[in-house]
Design a protein around this motif. Sequence first.
Motif, PDB file in Angstrom:
ATOM      1  N   LYS A 156       0.897  -1.237  -0.107  1.00 24.84           N
ATOM      2  CA  LYS A 156       0.027  -0.052  -0.090  1.00 24.84           C
ATOM      3  C   LYS A 156       0.777   1.247   0.120  1.00 24.84           C
ATOM      4  CE  LYS A 156      -3.737  -2.403   0.666  1.00 24.84           C
ATOM      5  NZ  LYS A 156      -4.902  -2.377  -0.257  1.00 24.84           N
ATOM      6  N   THR A 200      -9.025  -2.853   5.475  1.00 19.70           N
ATOM      7  CA  THR A 200      -8.924  -4.195   6.231  1.00 19.70           C
ATOM      8  C   THR A 200      -7.485  -4.019   6.963  1.00 19.70           C
ATOM      9  OG1 THR A 200      -7.746  -5.054   4.230  1.00 19.70           O
ATOM     10  CG2 THR A 200     -10.234  -5.553   4.626  1.00 19.70           C
ATOM     11  N   GLY A 201      -6.770  -2.972   7.304  1.00 21.92           N
ATOM     12  CA  GLY A 201      -5.620  -2.620   7.878  1.00 21.92           C
ATOM     13  C   GLY A 201      -4.507  -2.238   7.454  1.00 21.92           C
ATOM     14  N   ASN A 202      -4.087  -2.860   6.070  1.00 25.63           N
ATOM     15  CA  ASN A 202      -2.965  -2.273   5.638  1.00 25.63           C
ATOM     16  C   ASN A 202      -2.893  -0.829   5.037  1.00 25.63           C
ATOM     17  OD1 ASN A 202      -0.999  -4.155   6.081  1.00 25.63           O
ATOM     18  ND2 ASN A 202      -1.885  -5.689   4.376  1.00 25.63           N
ATOM     19  N   THR A 203      -3.849  -0.675   4.319  1.00 29.03           N
ATOM     20  CA  THR A 203      -4.261   0.743   3.754  1.00 29.03           C
ATOM     21  C   THR A 203      -4.149   1.674   4.970  1.00 29.03           C
ATOM     22  OG1 THR A 203      -5.661   0.087   1.739  1.00 29.03           O
ATOM     23  CG2 THR A 203      -5.815   2.265   2.461  1.00 29.03           C
ATOM     24  N   PHE A 233     -15.495  -4.602   6.241  1.00 27.01           N
ATOM     25  CA  PHE A 233     -15.148  -3.843   5.385  1.00 27.01           C
ATOM     26  C   PHE A 233     -16.025  -2.979   4.369  1.00 27.01           C
ATOM     27  CE2 PHE A 233     -13.170  -2.756   1.174  1.00 27.01           C
ATOM     28  CZ  PHE A 233     -12.149  -1.831   1.449  1.00 27.01           C
ATOM     29  N   GLY A 243      -6.433 -11.160  -4.781  1.00 24.40           N
ATOM     30  CA  GLY A 243      -7.430  -9.981  -4.860  1.00 24.40           C
ATOM     31  C   GLY A 243      -8.410  -9.930  -3.947  1.00 24.40           C
ATOM     32  N   GLY A 244      -8.518  -8.592  -3.651  1.00 22.17           N
ATOM     33  CA  GLY A 244      -9.293  -8.178  -2.486  1.00 22.17           C
ATOM     34  C   GLY A 244     -10.570  -7.148  -2.957  1.00 22.17           C
ATOM     35  N   ASN A 245     -10.087  -6.016  -2.977  1.00 23.75           N
ATOM     36  CA  ASN A 245     -10.762  -4.805  -3.519  1.00 23.75           C
ATOM     37  C   ASN A 245     -10.607  -4.741  -4.932  1.00 23.75           C
ATOM     38  OD1 ASN A 245     -12.819  -3.175  -2.774  1.00 23.75           O
ATOM     39  ND2 ASN A 245     -11.672  -1.650  -2.174  1.00 23.75           N
ATOM     40  N   LEU A 246      -9.386  -5.555  -5.386  1.00 26.97           N
ATOM     41  CA  LEU A 246      -9.276  -5.498  -6.827  1.00 26.97           C
ATOM     42  C   LEU A 246      -8.315  -4.630  -7.501  1.00 26.97           C
ATOM     43  CD1 LEU A 246     -12.190  -7.717  -7.891  1.00 26.97           C
ATOM     44  CD2 LEU A 246      -9.832  -8.601  -7.399  1.00 26.97           C
ATOM     45  N   ASN A 303      -4.999  -3.731  -6.930  1.00 30.29           N
ATOM     46  CA  ASN A 303      -3.794  -4.061  -7.296  1.00 30.29           C
ATOM     47  C   ASN A 303      -3.344  -4.585  -8.412  1.00 30.29           C
ATOM     48  OD1 ASN A 303      -0.985  -3.463  -6.428  1.00 30.29           O
ATOM     49  ND2 ASN A 303      -0.862  -5.607  -5.530  1.00 30.29           N
ATOM     50  N   ILE A 349      -8.020  -9.643   2.675  1.00 32.32           N
ATOM     51  CA  ILE A 349      -8.709  -9.809   1.361  1.00 32.32           C
ATOM     52  C   ILE A 349     -10.373 -10.303   1.839  1.00 32.32           C
ATOM     53  CG2 ILE A 349      -6.990  -9.832  -0.216  1.00 32.32           C
ATOM     54  CD1 ILE A 349      -7.095 -13.119   0.035  1.00 32.32           C
ATOM     55  N   ILE A 389     -13.165  -9.269   1.675  1.00 37.30           N
ATOM     56  CA  ILE A 389     -14.019  -8.218   1.018  1.00 37.30           C
ATOM     57  C   ILE A 389     -15.208  -8.858  -0.161  1.00 37.30           C
ATOM     58  CG2 ILE A 389     -13.974  -6.527  -0.797  1.00 37.30           C
ATOM     59  CD1 ILE A 389     -10.946  -5.688   0.487  1.00 37.30           C
ATOM     60  N   GLU A 429       2.227 -12.287   4.720  1.00 36.70           N
ATOM     61  CA  GLU A 429       1.040 -12.257   5.385  1.00 36.70           C
ATOM     62  C   GLU A 429       0.180 -13.316   4.667  1.00 36.70           C
ATOM     63  OE1 GLU A 429      -2.318  -9.458   5.684  1.00 36.70           O
ATOM     64  OE2 GLU A 429      -0.543  -7.955   5.252  1.00 36.70           O
ATOM     65  N   ALA A 478      -2.835 -13.310   3.242  1.00 38.62           N
ATOM     66  CA  ALA A 478      -3.605 -12.826   1.880  1.00 38.62           C
ATOM     67  C   ALA A 478      -2.319 -12.848   0.768  1.00 38.62           C
ATOM     68  CB  ALA A 478      -3.864 -11.360   2.122  1.00 38.62           C
ATOM     69  N   SER A 479      -1.242 -12.831   1.040  1.00 39.56           N
ATOM     70  CA  SER A 479      -0.147 -12.983  -0.120  1.00 39.56           C
ATOM     71  C   SER A 479       0.118 -14.124  -0.589  1.00 39.56           C
ATOM     72  CB  SER A 479       1.146 -12.299   0.531  1.00 39.56           C
ATOM     73  OG  SER A 479       1.186 -11.181   1.110  1.00 39.56           O
TER      74      SER A 479
HETATM   75  N1  F0G Z   1      -2.760  -8.512   0.108  1.00 40.55           N
HETATM   76  C1  F0G Z   1      -2.798  -7.731   1.427  1.00 40.55           C
HETATM   77  C2  F0G Z   1      -1.918  -7.794   2.354  1.00 40.55           C
HETATM   78  C3  F0G Z   1      -3.545  -6.524   1.435  1.00 40.55           C
HETATM   79  O1  F0G Z   1      -3.709  -5.682   2.455  1.00 40.55           O
HETATM   80  C4  F0G Z   1      -4.805  -6.380   0.375  1.00 40.55           C
HETATM   81  C5  F0G Z   1      -5.863  -5.260   0.431  1.00 40.55           C
HETATM   82  C6  F0G Z   1      -4.790  -7.519  -0.735  1.00 40.55           C
HETATM   83  C7  F0G Z   1      -3.846  -8.182  -0.788  1.00 40.55           C
HETATM   84  C8  F0G Z   1      -5.706  -7.164  -1.940  1.00 40.55           C
HETATM   85  O2  F0G Z   1      -5.278  -6.171  -2.703  1.00 40.55           O
HETATM   86  O3  F0G Z   1      -7.491  -4.906  -2.433  1.00 40.55           O
HETATM   87  O4  F0G Z   1      -5.781  -4.327  -4.210  1.00 40.55           O
HETATM   88  O5  F0G Z   1      -6.969  -6.366  -4.347  1.00 40.55           O
HETATM   89  N2  F0G Z   1      -5.964  -4.680   1.538  1.00 40.55           N
HETATM   90  C9  F0G Z   1      -6.907  -3.521   1.667  1.00 40.55           C
HETATM   91  C10 F0G Z   1      -6.689  -2.609   2.897  1.00 40.55           C
HETATM   92  C11 F0G Z   1      -8.140  -3.648   1.021  1.00 40.55           C
HETATM   93  O6  F0G Z   1      -7.608  -2.192   3.380  1.00 40.55           O
HETATM   94  O7  F0G Z   1      -5.520  -2.717   3.468  1.00 40.55           O
HETATM   95  P1  F0G Z   1      -6.810  -5.528  -3.520  1.00 40.55           P
END
Ligand code: F0G
Length: 451
Positions: free
Chosen positions: A130, A154-157, A203, A256-259, A261, A319, A321, A364, A366-367
């Motif tokens: 982020k 969700t924390g990182n942003t 979220f 893929g979360g908020n999609l 990236n 993720i 979401i 983490e 999600a990665s």
């Molecule tokens: N991986 C991590 C560690 C994330 O924090 C997020 C998204 C994603 C993947 C997904 O990326 O949303 O672009 O598809 N985190 C957001 C947040 C939503 O609020 O930190 P994305």
Amino acid sequence: MNDNLHTLRCFGCGARIAGTEARPDFRCAQCGDLFEVEYAGWGQRQGKDRPNPGALKWLWRERRCSGEALDQSGVWRFRELLPILDNFGNAVSLHEGNTPLYKLKRAAKSLGIDELYAKHQGMNPTGSFKDTGMTAALSVARERGFKWVACASTGNTSAAMAAYAARAGLRSLVLIPEGKIAWGKLSQAMDYGAVTCQLKTDFDGCVRVLTQIVHEAPIYLLNSVNPYRLEGQKTPAMEIAEAFDWMVPDHLIVPGGNLANSSALGKGFRELRELGLVARVPKISVIQAEGANPLVRAFLQSNGDEMHPVEAQTRATAIRIGNPASWRKAARIVRDTGGWCLDVSEAEIAMAKAEIGAEGLGCEPASAVTLAGLKKLHAQGKVAPNESVVLILTGHTLKDADYTIDFHRGTLLTDEESTGFEEAIAGLKRDAAVVDATPGAVLATLKGMVE
Ligand code: F0G
């Protein structure tokens, strides 16, 4: 190419507006879709106006040895490709980017793939990808005179926004779903001085509340609906291309979360191709958690043309979401590049994370969907042994230490989730034994291991 010449183009209806005309929620006034930053005529420029690929490559590499703060940023090092500021002196940087590209030797061997790499975006200043987007969008907020910035997260942003706001002397408001984000991330927002509200919702609920707030108060929205975030987040494409000596990898695999990236990285590679810096774009695949898989469903049901939000549920909280904002952009990138979209189970995520940890890297949860997804793509014959693959690791392993400890103690997964994977999980688990404080007791735990 240094002048601020961008416009915002609606991804839905194609309407073009100036950057300063965007509404507070960054939605198109005509059709409600999201905007993309556009640099008119890059591809058509002729003669001396046409960027010289060789000169740019040389300049960007030279900047790595420069003492200038802007040059030391792995985002602003490529500033010719993101002319979004009137004055680059307004950039707020924490020396983000320039993250390592590691070879994943063991995973490559076990899959029978020659070239497997991890681009570790968790090695950014606040521990996630982020930061690359935040340096770009928060700099725009500063240049436009905003005093407050905000995000739902969700924390990182929120961790990234709070840090960059603090550096810029701006105030920040964080909305997070109560009890549903990793503590490490919450602690960062608090430490960097954000006003942090834990809302009794998920979220997607936080996004709804914040969208109303920015219409009522002069607060600049820093969620990834803000198109300037994606300008920063596209720069790992430049770093990856540079590391491959401007020959891009065959596959890029992104969580893929908020999609946003996946969309940003696709935009980065597309622009490099338009400018003649690379010859092609990698296949970009998006991987989601089974319990938070709205894009996967959209592909199954309508080849990515329609979105039906889901109630999201996964321990990969980053993720979690169900109603992703940038789904249209991500669907187009997957389709245009010939990539795939698939989901992976909680057990597959946990095992992949432990495997990345065992390579000495860690990430983490999600990665880790990226490695889990690659295994599936490989099993389906969609990745050939001689193709090169880059996994985007989005967050640092210390972001969510509870998850890691629970996995190694055997308390993370339910029996049902582990079914069929018992042996593989047992081979990956490393508990921390409690032993007497004597050499004999410690040596006893090593029995059979040290030869
Ligand atoms: N991986 C991590 C560690 C994330 O924090 C997020 C998204 C994603 C993947 C997904 O990326 O949303 O672009 O598809 N985190 C957001 C947040 C939503 O609020 O930190 P994305």
